[in-house]
Design a protein around this motif. Structure first.
Motif, PDB file in Angstrom:
ATOM      1  N   LEU A  13       1.316  -4.902   4.874  1.00  0.00           N
ATOM      2  CA  LEU A  13       1.570  -3.789   3.960  1.00  0.00           C
ATOM      3  C   LEU A  13       2.059  -4.306   2.610  1.00  0.00           C
ATOM      4  O   LEU A  13       1.588  -3.879   1.552  1.00  0.00           O
ATOM      5  CB  LEU A  13       2.584  -2.825   4.586  1.00  0.00           C
ATOM      6  CG  LEU A  13       2.098  -2.033   5.797  1.00  0.00           C
ATOM      7  CD1 LEU A  13       3.272  -1.341   6.499  1.00  0.00           C
ATOM      8  CD2 LEU A  13       1.052  -0.992   5.391  1.00  0.00           C
ATOM      9  N   HIS A  14       2.994  -5.234   2.638  1.00  0.00           N
ATOM     10  CA  HIS A  14       3.516  -5.791   1.380  1.00  0.00           C
ATOM     11  C   HIS A  14       2.426  -6.539   0.620  1.00  0.00           C
ATOM     12  O   HIS A  14       2.396  -6.520  -0.623  1.00  0.00           O
ATOM     13  CB  HIS A  14       4.706  -6.709   1.667  1.00  0.00           C
ATOM     14  CG  HIS A  14       5.998  -5.992   1.844  1.00  0.00           C
ATOM     15  ND1 HIS A  14       6.689  -5.420   0.794  1.00  0.00           N
ATOM     16  CD2 HIS A  14       6.730  -5.730   2.956  1.00  0.00           C
ATOM     17  CE1 HIS A  14       7.798  -4.848   1.240  1.00  0.00           C
ATOM     18  NE2 HIS A  14       7.859  -5.017   2.548  1.00  0.00           N
ATOM     19  N   ALA A  15       1.522  -7.187   1.348  1.00  0.00           N
ATOM     20  CA  ALA A  15       0.449  -7.935   0.697  1.00  0.00           C
ATOM     21  C   ALA A  15      -0.516  -7.018  -0.044  1.00  0.00           C
ATOM     22  O   ALA A  15      -1.252  -7.471  -0.929  1.00  0.00           O
ATOM     23  CB  ALA A  15      -0.325  -8.758   1.731  1.00  0.00           C
TER      24      ALA A  15
ATOM     25  N   GLY B  75       4.221   1.028  -1.325  1.00  0.00           N
ATOM     26  CA  GLY B  75       3.156   1.362  -2.262  1.00  0.00           C
ATOM     27  C   GLY B  75       1.807   0.861  -1.791  1.00  0.00           C
ATOM     28  O   GLY B  75       1.257  -0.074  -2.366  1.00  0.00           O
ATOM     29  N   VAL B  76       1.271   1.487  -0.736  1.00  0.00           N
ATOM     30  CA  VAL B  76       0.000   1.056  -0.152  1.00  0.00           C
ATOM     31  C   VAL B  76      -0.965   2.236  -0.125  1.00  0.00           C
ATOM     32  O   VAL B  76      -0.602   3.336   0.312  1.00  0.00           O
ATOM     33  CB  VAL B  76       0.198   0.516   1.284  1.00  0.00           C
ATOM     34  CG1 VAL B  76      -1.127   0.031   1.871  1.00  0.00           C
ATOM     35  CG2 VAL B  76       1.232  -0.613   1.289  1.00  0.00           C
TER      36      VAL B  76
ATOM     37  N   LYS C 214       2.603   7.340  -6.583  1.00  0.00           N
ATOM     38  CA  LYS C 214       2.005   8.516  -5.935  1.00  0.00           C
ATOM     39  C   LYS C 214       2.784   8.920  -4.684  1.00  0.00           C
ATOM     40  O   LYS C 214       2.992  10.103  -4.410  1.00  0.00           O
ATOM     41  CB  LYS C 214       0.556   8.216  -5.550  1.00  0.00           C
ATOM     42  CG  LYS C 214      -0.391   8.029  -6.714  1.00  0.00           C
ATOM     43  CD  LYS C 214      -1.786   7.660  -6.203  1.00  0.00           C
ATOM     44  CE  LYS C 214      -2.737   7.330  -7.341  1.00  0.00           C
ATOM     45  NZ  LYS C 214      -4.064   6.899  -6.839  1.00  0.00           N
ATOM     46  N   ILE C 215       3.180   7.915  -3.903  1.00  0.00           N
ATOM     47  CA  ILE C 215       3.894   8.185  -2.650  1.00  0.00           C
ATOM     48  C   ILE C 215       5.295   8.700  -2.931  1.00  0.00           C
ATOM     49  O   ILE C 215       5.808   9.563  -2.217  1.00  0.00           O
ATOM     50  CB  ILE C 215       3.941   6.910  -1.788  1.00  0.00           C
ATOM     51  CG1 ILE C 215       2.525   6.521  -1.344  1.00  0.00           C
ATOM     52  CG2 ILE C 215       4.833   7.097  -0.566  1.00  0.00           C
ATOM     53  CD1 ILE C 215       2.419   5.128  -0.748  1.00  0.00           C
TER      54      ILE C 215
ATOM     55  N   HIS D 290      11.503   1.339  11.148  1.00  0.00           N
ATOM     56  CA  HIS D 290      11.650   0.632   9.871  1.00  0.00           C
ATOM     57  C   HIS D 290      12.151   1.589   8.793  1.00  0.00           C
ATOM     58  O   HIS D 290      11.853   2.784   8.822  1.00  0.00           O
ATOM     59  CB  HIS D 290      10.300   0.039   9.467  1.00  0.00           C
ATOM     60  CG  HIS D 290      10.384  -1.015   8.417  1.00  0.00           C
ATOM     61  ND1 HIS D 290      10.561  -0.720   7.070  1.00  0.00           N
ATOM     62  CD2 HIS D 290      10.317  -2.376   8.497  1.00  0.00           C
ATOM     63  CE1 HIS D 290      10.597  -1.846   6.379  1.00  0.00           C
ATOM     64  NE2 HIS D 290      10.449  -2.861   7.204  1.00  0.00           N
ATOM     65  N   ALA D 291      12.888   1.077   7.838  1.00  0.00           N
ATOM     66  CA  ALA D 291      13.457   1.932   6.788  1.00  0.00           C
ATOM     67  C   ALA D 291      12.400   2.486   5.845  1.00  0.00           C
ATOM     68  O   ALA D 291      12.522   3.614   5.350  1.00  0.00           O
ATOM     69  CB  ALA D 291      14.499   1.144   5.996  1.00  0.00           C
ATOM     70  N   ALA D 292      11.353   1.707   5.584  1.00  0.00           N
ATOM     71  CA  ALA D 292      10.364   2.109   4.584  1.00  0.00           C
ATOM     72  C   ALA D 292       9.345   3.104   5.141  1.00  0.00           C
ATOM     73  O   ALA D 292       9.058   3.118   6.343  1.00  0.00           O
ATOM     74  CB  ALA D 292       9.648   0.886   4.028  1.00  0.00           C
ATOM     75  N   TYR D 293       8.785   3.875   4.242  1.00  0.00           N
ATOM     76  CA  TYR D 293       7.809   4.909   4.609  1.00  0.00           C
ATOM     77  C   TYR D 293       6.565   4.330   5.282  1.00  0.00           C
ATOM     78  O   TYR D 293       6.143   4.802   6.339  1.00  0.00           O
ATOM     79  CB  TYR D 293       7.415   5.685   3.344  1.00  0.00           C
ATOM     80  CG  TYR D 293       6.120   6.441   3.441  1.00  0.00           C
ATOM     81  CD1 TYR D 293       6.062   7.688   4.059  1.00  0.00           C
ATOM     82  CD2 TYR D 293       4.942   5.892   2.922  1.00  0.00           C
ATOM     83  CE1 TYR D 293       4.860   8.378   4.161  1.00  0.00           C
ATOM     84  CE2 TYR D 293       3.745   6.576   3.006  1.00  0.00           C
ATOM     85  CZ  TYR D 293       3.701   7.812   3.631  1.00  0.00           C
ATOM     86  OH  TYR D 293       2.514   8.485   3.736  1.00  0.00           O
TER      87      TYR D 293
END
Length: 203
Positions: A15-17, A39-40, A26-27, A66-69
């Protein structure tokens, strides 16, 4: 993507990549201010989740908390991808229970919409999962649980009987006075699809 992802860390790294500041903007408009966002692009996230469909359960639990969306969204996509396979009723119960047990991890309406119809609604048609759960969800103080209550029955419209569609309409009626936009919009969506189903059957 052609590579199989076998750990939560690998999913998060993928995801980070694929992070894109434009996608993050947008998210950001649909998540809480303090919710981390990678931001994916959604299509890319789906591909990453599909590559992790066979993630071991301990790794899935790490991903869904996980903390992130995006990692959590990927986890609910994984449940949806698993539900598309030919599965026993017992296995479908496990998937539905995973969705319900991790409902606190759902922080956006799109997590509900991605997984609830197949993961929760589908096994209700066979009786593997008690349809009464919809009423429990509809009585929740959490608007996203109430959205699950009326989004899961979209599967009834697609594959159920007229009586199944009516069960969904009964849930919609119980949410008629709901003031939360996440719930109101989902009720309208269910009624729209149910009306098309009724009209098609009448024709």
């Amino acid at each position: 993507m052609g590579t199989t992802l076998a750990t939560a860390a690998e999913v998060v790294a993928a995801l980070h990549a694929n992070a894109d500041p434009a996608e993050e903007a947008k998210i950001r408009v649909r998540v809480a201010d303090d919710e981390p966002v990678i931001g994916v692009r959604m299509g890319t996230l789906f591909d990453i989740a599909k590559a992790a469909t066979d993630l071991p359960e301990a790794e899935f639990d790490e991903l869904v908390t996980h903390a992130a969306y995006e990692p959590r969204m990927a986890a609910f996509c994984i449940l949806d991808f698993r539900s598309r396979r030919a599965l026993s009723d017992d296995r479908r119960v496990v998937l539905a229970r995973s969705y319900l047990d991790h409902h606190d991890a759902i922080t956006t309406w799109d997590m509900v919409d991605r997984a609830a119809p197949r993961v929760v609604g589908m096994p209700m048609l066979s009786g593997a999962v008690d349809v009464g759960i919809l009423n429990e969800l509809a009585r929740s103080t959490d608007p996203l649980r109430r959205r699950s209550a009326i989004t899961a029955p979209l599967w009834f419209v697609r594959k159920g009987s007229t009586a199944d569609v009516e069960r969904g309409l009964a849930v919609a009626a119980s949410l008629d006075d709901d003031e939360h936009p996440y719930v109101r919009s989902a009720v309208r969506t269910y009624r729209k699809h149910a009306a098309r189903r009724v009209s098609s059957s009448a024709g």
